[in-house]
Design a protein around this motif. Structure first.
Motif, PDB file in Angstrom:
ATOM      1  N   ALA A 138       0.678  -1.190  -0.039  1.00  0.00           N
ATOM      2  CA  ALA A 138      -0.075  -0.070   0.133  1.00  0.00           C
ATOM      3  C   ALA A 138       0.938   1.317  -0.116  1.00  0.00           C
ATOM      4  CB  ALA A 138      -0.930  -0.074   1.236  1.00  0.00           C
ATOM      5  N   ALA A 139       0.207   2.313  -0.445  1.00  0.00           N
ATOM      6  CA  ALA A 139       1.048   3.434  -0.883  1.00  0.00           C
ATOM      7  C   ALA A 139       1.120   4.285   0.667  1.00  0.00           C
ATOM      8  CB  ALA A 139       0.335   4.336  -1.576  1.00  0.00           C
ATOM      9  N   ASN A 140       0.444   4.174   1.524  1.00  0.00           N
ATOM     10  CA  ASN A 140       0.476   5.319   2.603  1.00  0.00           C
ATOM     11  C   ASN A 140      -0.087   4.460   3.997  1.00  0.00           C
ATOM     12  OD1 ASN A 140       0.911   7.508   1.189  1.00  0.00           O
ATOM     13  ND2 ASN A 140      -1.046   7.721   0.468  1.00  0.00           N
ATOM     14  N   VAL A 141       0.349   3.176   4.197  1.00  0.00           N
ATOM     15  CA  VAL A 141       0.194   2.566   5.320  1.00  0.00           C
ATOM     16  C   VAL A 141       1.371   2.478   6.175  1.00  0.00           C
ATOM     17  CG1 VAL A 141      -0.556   0.365   6.730  1.00  0.00           C
ATOM     18  CG2 VAL A 141      -1.494   1.098   4.431  1.00  0.00           C
ATOM     19  N   THR A 142       1.437   3.103   7.599  1.00  0.00           N
ATOM     20  CA  THR A 142       2.721   3.173   8.341  1.00  0.00           C
ATOM     21  C   THR A 142       2.253   1.959   9.298  1.00  0.00           C
ATOM     22  OG1 THR A 142       2.736   5.569   8.122  1.00  0.00           O
ATOM     23  CG2 THR A 142       3.897   4.570   9.661  1.00  0.00           C
ATOM     24  N   LEU A 143       3.120   1.322   9.797  1.00  0.00           N
ATOM     25  CA  LEU A 143       3.078   0.234  10.799  1.00  0.00           C
ATOM     26  C   LEU A 143       3.720   0.455  11.991  1.00  0.00           C
ATOM     27  CD1 LEU A 143       3.719  -3.079   8.826  1.00  0.00           C
ATOM     28  CD2 LEU A 143       1.399  -1.882   9.263  1.00  0.00           C
ATOM     29  N   ILE A 144       3.334   0.402  12.916  1.00  0.00           N
ATOM     30  CA  ILE A 144       3.739   0.639  14.370  1.00  0.00           C
ATOM     31  C   ILE A 144       3.572  -0.646  15.231  1.00  0.00           C
ATOM     32  CG2 ILE A 144       3.825   1.903  16.370  1.00  0.00           C
ATOM     33  CD1 ILE A 144       2.981   4.409  14.660  1.00  0.00           C
ATOM     34  N   GLN A 145       4.674  -1.313  15.488  1.00  0.00           N
ATOM     35  CA  GLN A 145       4.312  -2.291  16.512  1.00  0.00           C
ATOM     36  C   GLN A 145       4.634  -2.202  17.839  1.00  0.00           C
ATOM     37  OE1 GLN A 145       6.984  -5.933  15.257  1.00  0.00           O
ATOM     38  NE2 GLN A 145       5.842  -7.360  16.881  1.00  0.00           N
ATOM     39  N   ASP A 146       3.457  -2.102  18.469  1.00  0.00           N
ATOM     40  CA  ASP A 146       3.209  -1.524  20.001  1.00  0.00           C
ATOM     41  C   ASP A 146       1.998  -1.899  20.415  1.00  0.00           C
ATOM     42  OD1 ASP A 146       3.864  -0.424  22.363  1.00  0.00           O
ATOM     43  OD2 ASP A 146       3.973   1.684  21.423  1.00  0.00           O
ATOM     44  N   ALA A 147       1.644  -1.864  21.813  1.00  0.00           N
ATOM     45  CA  ALA A 147       0.324  -1.913  22.259  1.00  0.00           C
ATOM     46  C   ALA A 147      -0.400  -0.684  22.146  1.00  0.00           C
ATOM     47  CB  ALA A 147       0.626  -2.643  23.782  1.00  0.00           C
ATOM     48  N   TYR A 148      -1.553  -0.769  22.059  1.00  0.00           N
ATOM     49  CA  TYR A 148      -2.260   0.420  21.765  1.00  0.00           C
ATOM     50  C   TYR A 148      -2.121   1.486  23.273  1.00  0.00           C
ATOM     51  CZ  TYR A 148      -5.942   3.848  22.457  1.00  0.00           C
ATOM     52  OH  TYR A 148      -6.809   4.990  22.629  1.00  0.00           O
ATOM     53  N   ASP A 149      -1.853   2.850  22.693  1.00  0.00           N
ATOM     54  CA  ASP A 149      -1.757   3.692  24.020  1.00  0.00           C
ATOM     55  C   ASP A 149      -2.623   5.008  23.227  1.00  0.00           C
ATOM     56  OD1 ASP A 149       0.280   4.852  26.103  1.00  0.00           O
ATOM     57  OD2 ASP A 149      -0.272   6.439  25.004  1.00  0.00           O
ATOM     58  N   GLU A 150      -3.078   5.769  24.167  1.00  0.00           N
ATOM     59  CA  GLU A 150      -3.856   6.847  23.843  1.00  0.00           C
ATOM     60  C   GLU A 150      -3.058   8.097  22.984  1.00  0.00           C
ATOM     61  OE1 GLU A 150      -5.591   9.654  26.764  1.00  0.00           O
ATOM     62  OE2 GLU A 150      -4.378   8.565  28.348  1.00  0.00           O
ATOM     63  N   LYS A 151      -1.695   8.101  23.114  1.00  0.00           N
ATOM     64  CA  LYS A 151      -1.106   8.767  22.236  1.00  0.00           C
ATOM     65  C   LYS A 151      -1.165   8.720  20.631  1.00  0.00           C
ATOM     66  CE  LYS A 151       3.169   6.003  22.089  1.00  0.00           C
ATOM     67  NZ  LYS A 151       4.578   5.710  22.691  1.00  0.00           N
ATOM     68  N   TYR A 152      -1.470   7.442  20.345  1.00  0.00           N
ATOM     69  CA  TYR A 152      -1.684   7.296  18.769  1.00  0.00           C
ATOM     70  C   TYR A 152      -2.955   7.734  18.209  1.00  0.00           C
ATOM     71  CZ  TYR A 152       2.201   4.006  19.435  1.00  0.00           C
ATOM     72  OH  TYR A 152       3.495   3.377  19.832  1.00  0.00           O
ATOM     73  N   LEU A 153      -3.913   8.494  19.165  1.00  0.00           N
ATOM     74  CA  LEU A 153      -4.902   9.063  18.602  1.00  0.00           C
ATOM     75  C   LEU A 153      -4.587  10.368  18.387  1.00  0.00           C
ATOM     76  CD1 LEU A 153      -7.461   7.999  21.265  1.00  0.00           C
ATOM     77  CD2 LEU A 153      -7.529   7.053  19.074  1.00  0.00           C
ATOM     78  N   GLY A 154      -3.425  10.898  18.528  1.00  0.00           N
ATOM     79  CA  GLY A 154      -3.141  12.218  18.273  1.00  0.00           C
ATOM     80  C   GLY A 154      -3.274  12.484  16.833  1.00  0.00           C
ATOM     81  N   GLY A 155      -3.934  13.579  16.412  1.00  0.00           N
ATOM     82  CA  GLY A 155      -3.851  13.774  14.828  1.00  0.00           C
ATOM     83  C   GLY A 155      -4.641  12.924  13.973  1.00  0.00           C
ATOM     84  N   LYS A 156      -5.440  12.081  14.628  1.00  0.00           N
ATOM     85  CA  LYS A 156      -6.557  11.206  13.802  1.00  0.00           C
ATOM     86  C   LYS A 156      -7.848  11.479  13.570  1.00  0.00           C
ATOM     87  CE  LYS A 156      -3.068   8.212  13.754  1.00  0.00           C
ATOM     88  NZ  LYS A 156      -1.911   8.911  14.399  1.00  0.00           N
ATOM     89  N   HIS A 157      -8.362  11.225  12.432  1.00  0.00           N
ATOM     90  CA  HIS A 157      -9.681  11.760  12.413  1.00  0.00           C
ATOM     91  C   HIS A 157     -10.637  10.440  12.585  1.00  0.00           C
ATOM     92  CE1 HIS A 157      -7.370  14.471   9.519  1.00  0.00           C
ATOM     93  NE2 HIS A 157      -8.033  15.465  10.096  1.00  0.00           N
ATOM     94  N   LEU A 158     -10.469   9.347  12.169  1.00  0.00           N
ATOM     95  CA  LEU A 158     -10.952   8.140  12.421  1.00  0.00           C
ATOM     96  C   LEU A 158     -10.310   7.063  12.971  1.00  0.00           C
ATOM     97  CD1 LEU A 158     -12.466   7.627   8.671  1.00  0.00           C
ATOM     98  CD2 LEU A 158     -13.729   8.428  10.498  1.00  0.00           C
ATOM     99  N   VAL A 159     -10.795   6.181  13.831  1.00  0.00           N
ATOM    100  CA  VAL A 159     -10.335   5.171  14.468  1.00  0.00           C
ATOM    101  C   VAL A 159     -10.894   3.829  14.181  1.00  0.00           C
ATOM    102  CG1 VAL A 159      -9.383   4.006  16.633  1.00  0.00           C
ATOM    103  CG2 VAL A 159      -9.313   6.694  16.093  1.00  0.00           C
ATOM    104  N   ILE A 160     -10.328   2.788  14.044  1.00  0.00           N
ATOM    105  CA  ILE A 160     -10.951   1.409  13.842  1.00  0.00           C
ATOM    106  C   ILE A 160     -10.205   0.624  14.799  1.00  0.00           C
ATOM    107  CG2 ILE A 160     -11.403  -0.701  12.306  1.00  0.00           C
ATOM    108  CD1 ILE A 160     -11.182   1.257   9.936  1.00  0.00           C
TER     109      ILE A 160
END
Ligand SMILES: C[C@@]1(CC(=O)O)c2cc3[nH]c(cc4nc(cc5[nH]c(cc(n2)[C@H]1CCC(=O)O)[C@@](C)(CC(=O)O)[C@@H]5CCC(=O)O)C(CC(=O)O)=C4CCC(=O)O)c(CCC(=O)O)c3CC(=O)O
Ligand SMILES: NC(=O)C1=CN([C@@H]2O[C@H](COP(=O)(O)OP(=O)(O)OC[C@H]3O[C@@H](n4cnc5c(N)ncnc54)[C@H](O)[C@@H]3O)[C@@H](O)[C@H]2O)C=CC1
Length: 192
Positions: free
Chosen positions: A59-81
């Protein structure tokens, strides 16, 4: 009655967070990319399965982060699944997204969804989205398959031709509306 209001998102200019790179996460990413190959997605997961990695790698624009979920990952996001295999983590993602007014989908938990992903048919410029109000996703899938089969590829030519005709029209808005309605009238005329 299905009271959901469908909108067509430009996900290539929105930031989507996908949490969970397992079976369900792969399915959601796959349908997202099928419709929107340039979708901007950040995927966070403790582990990614092989299929997810392959899909994301192409895919052109998929970034992978191998980590447990943390609320910091919500920063700058419009949609979450949220698609982890821990209901309490999915719930946490739901509440932390809501606190930030971010639209959230907890895959497979309708009561924790602000929006549903639908069955999607694309023929060139035409796009049709299908929802069963969460009653039967399998029916949404079957209808999608049926429409993919019966809608001719030429339907896109029709749209392109009508667009070209529209561009040739001179005159005011009212005149254009009338002309476009006249030329497309036969699409809805009943056979006698
Ligand atoms: C509410 C919703 C929330 C959301 O996920 O957004 C939701 C919820 C649930 N899905 C479940 C299961 C399955 N989902 C699918 C398939 C799809 N599911 C999709 C959307 C939605 N699924 C949203 C409602 C859409 C609407 O309004 O109609 C599609 C259309 C789009 C997509 O996923 O992108 C995609 C087809 C895409 C395509 O092919 O075109 C299949 C079929 C298959 O895979 O063959 C199965 C297995 C069969 C079965 O169980 O029915 C379960 C039960 C889990 C359990 O048993 O616990 C729940 C939870 C529940 O219903 O409570
Ligand atoms: N697989 C299926 O057919 C069905 C799944 N479900 C539900 O869907 C959800 C997901 O299921 P699957 O995708 O099959 O599970 P899975 O085990 O294939 O994938 C879960 C993913 O979540 C990741 N994960 C777990 N905890 C995490 C955390 N704290 N932070 C970030 N990532 C984390 C894992 O590393 C894994 O990649 C579950 O709630 C499951 O109960 C429901 C019905 C059917």
């Amino acid at each position: 009655m299905n009271q959901l209001y469908p909108i067509f998102l430009k996900v290539h200019q929105l930031n989507v967070l996908l949490v969970g790179g397992g079976f369900v996460g792969t399915e959601k990413l796959s349908f997202l990319l099928k419709s929107s190959p340039k979708a901007q997605v950040t995927a966070v997961s403790k582990e990614f399965n092989a299929e997810f990695l392959e899909l994301a790698g192409q895919a052109a624009n998929v970034t992978l982060i191998q980590d447990a979920y943390d609320e910091k990952y919500l920063g700058g996001k419009h949609l979450v699944i949220a698609a982890t295999n821990f209901p309490e983590i999915n719930k946490q993602i739901h509440y932390e997204a809501k606190e930030r007014y971010i639209l959230v989908n907890v895959a497979d938990t309708p009561e924790l969804c602000d929006f549903y992903l639908g069955g999607i048919v694309t023929k060139g410029n035409l796009k049709i989205a299908i929802s069963t109000n969460g009653k039967s996703p399998t029916t949404a899938k079957r209808l999608r398959q049926m429409l993919e089969e019966v809608l001719p590829e030429e339907i896109d030519e029709l749209l392109e031709n009508l667009n070209a005709y529209r561009d040739t029209l001179k005159g005011d808005f009212e005149y254009k509306v009338k002309a476009m309605n006249e030329i497309t009238g036969m699409l809805v005329e009943k056979k006698g």
